[in-house]
Design a protein around this motif. Structure first.
Motif, PDB file in Angstrom:
ATOM      1  N   ALA A  58      -6.508   2.734   1.602  1.00 37.62           N
ATOM      2  CA  ALA A  58      -5.794   3.433   0.536  1.00 37.62           C
ATOM      3  C   ALA A  58      -4.395   2.865   0.328  1.00 37.62           C
ATOM      4  O   ALA A  58      -3.889   2.822  -0.801  1.00 37.62           O
ATOM      5  CB  ALA A  58      -5.706   4.924   0.849  1.00 37.62           C
ATOM      6  N   VAL A  59      -3.755   2.418   1.398  1.00 38.08           N
ATOM      7  CA  VAL A  59      -2.400   1.900   1.279  1.00 38.08           C
ATOM      8  C   VAL A  59      -2.390   0.604   0.468  1.00 38.08           C
ATOM      9  O   VAL A  59      -1.579   0.432  -0.439  1.00 38.08           O
ATOM     10  CB  VAL A  59      -1.763   1.695   2.674  1.00 38.08           C
ATOM     11  N   GLU A  60      -3.311  -0.286   0.785  1.00 40.82           N
ATOM     12  CA  GLU A  60      -3.391  -1.548   0.055  1.00 40.82           C
ATOM     13  C   GLU A  60      -3.751  -1.302  -1.411  1.00 40.82           C
ATOM     14  O   GLU A  60      -3.214  -1.950  -2.313  1.00 40.82           O
ATOM     15  CB  GLU A  60      -4.417  -2.495   0.690  1.00 40.82           C
ATOM     16  N   HIS A  61      -4.657  -0.372  -1.644  1.00 44.64           N
ATOM     17  CA  HIS A  61      -5.054  -0.026  -3.008  1.00 44.64           C
ATOM     18  C   HIS A  61      -3.845   0.501  -3.793  1.00 44.64           C
ATOM     19  O   HIS A  61      -3.610   0.095  -4.947  1.00 44.64           O
ATOM     20  CB  HIS A  61      -6.181   1.005  -2.988  1.00 44.64           C
ATOM     21  N   ALA A  62      -3.068   1.389  -3.176  1.00 47.52           N
ATOM     22  CA  ALA A  62      -1.888   1.939  -3.840  1.00 47.52           C
ATOM     23  C   ALA A  62      -0.870   0.838  -4.116  1.00 47.52           C
ATOM     24  O   ALA A  62      -0.230   0.825  -5.175  1.00 47.52           O
ATOM     25  CB  ALA A  62      -1.268   3.036  -2.977  1.00 47.52           C
ATOM     26  N   ALA A  63      -0.727  -0.092  -3.178  1.00 46.13           N
ATOM     27  CA  ALA A  63       0.211  -1.203  -3.373  1.00 46.13           C
ATOM     28  C   ALA A  63      -0.228  -2.075  -4.544  1.00 46.13           C
ATOM     29  O   ALA A  63       0.607  -2.511  -5.349  1.00 46.13           O
ATOM     30  CB  ALA A  63       0.322  -2.035  -2.103  1.00 46.13           C
ATOM     31  N   ARG A  64      -1.539  -2.333  -4.656  1.00 45.32           N
ATOM     32  CA  ARG A  64      -2.044  -3.132  -5.779  1.00 45.32           C
ATOM     33  C   ARG A  64      -1.802  -2.414  -7.107  1.00 45.32           C
ATOM     34  O   ARG A  64      -1.397  -3.030  -8.102  1.00 45.32           O
ATOM     35  CB  ARG A  64      -3.529  -3.442  -5.593  1.00 45.32           C
ATOM     36  N   LEU A  65      -2.061  -1.114  -7.141  1.00 46.16           N
ATOM     37  CA  LEU A  65      -1.831  -0.343  -8.369  1.00 46.16           C
ATOM     38  C   LEU A  65      -0.360  -0.371  -8.758  1.00 46.16           C
ATOM     39  O   LEU A  65      -0.006  -0.521  -9.934  1.00 46.16           O
ATOM     40  CB  LEU A  65      -2.288   1.105  -8.184  1.00 46.16           C
TER      41      LEU A  65
END
Length: 73
Positions: A58-65
């Protein structure tokens, strides 16, 4: 409840009492201790949640967004 004799910063105590609306030094100190303990417990819970979110990706996904949103500006 235990009886403890300690030196307390009078100015900080006065400010805390005024901000909290505490009528006694004892009330202000107990309020401050409870507040501190609750803040530390909350920070620990957030830390545990963040660690679990890293495992979910989730952290990486949020960073990409977030980066995509910045790039779109």
């Amino acid at each position: 409840m235990s009886v403890t004799q300690i030196d307390i910063d009078d100015e900080a105590l006065e400010r805390a009492m005024a901000l909290a609306g505490a009528r006694t030094k004892k009330e202000a100190v107990n309020l401050a201790l409870r507040f501190y303990a609750e803040q530390q417990e909350r920070a620990a819970r957030i830390g545990r949640h963040f660690e679990r979110a890293q495992h979910w990706g989730a952290v990486e996904h949020a960073a990409r967004l977030h980066q995509a949103e910045k790039d779109a500006r």
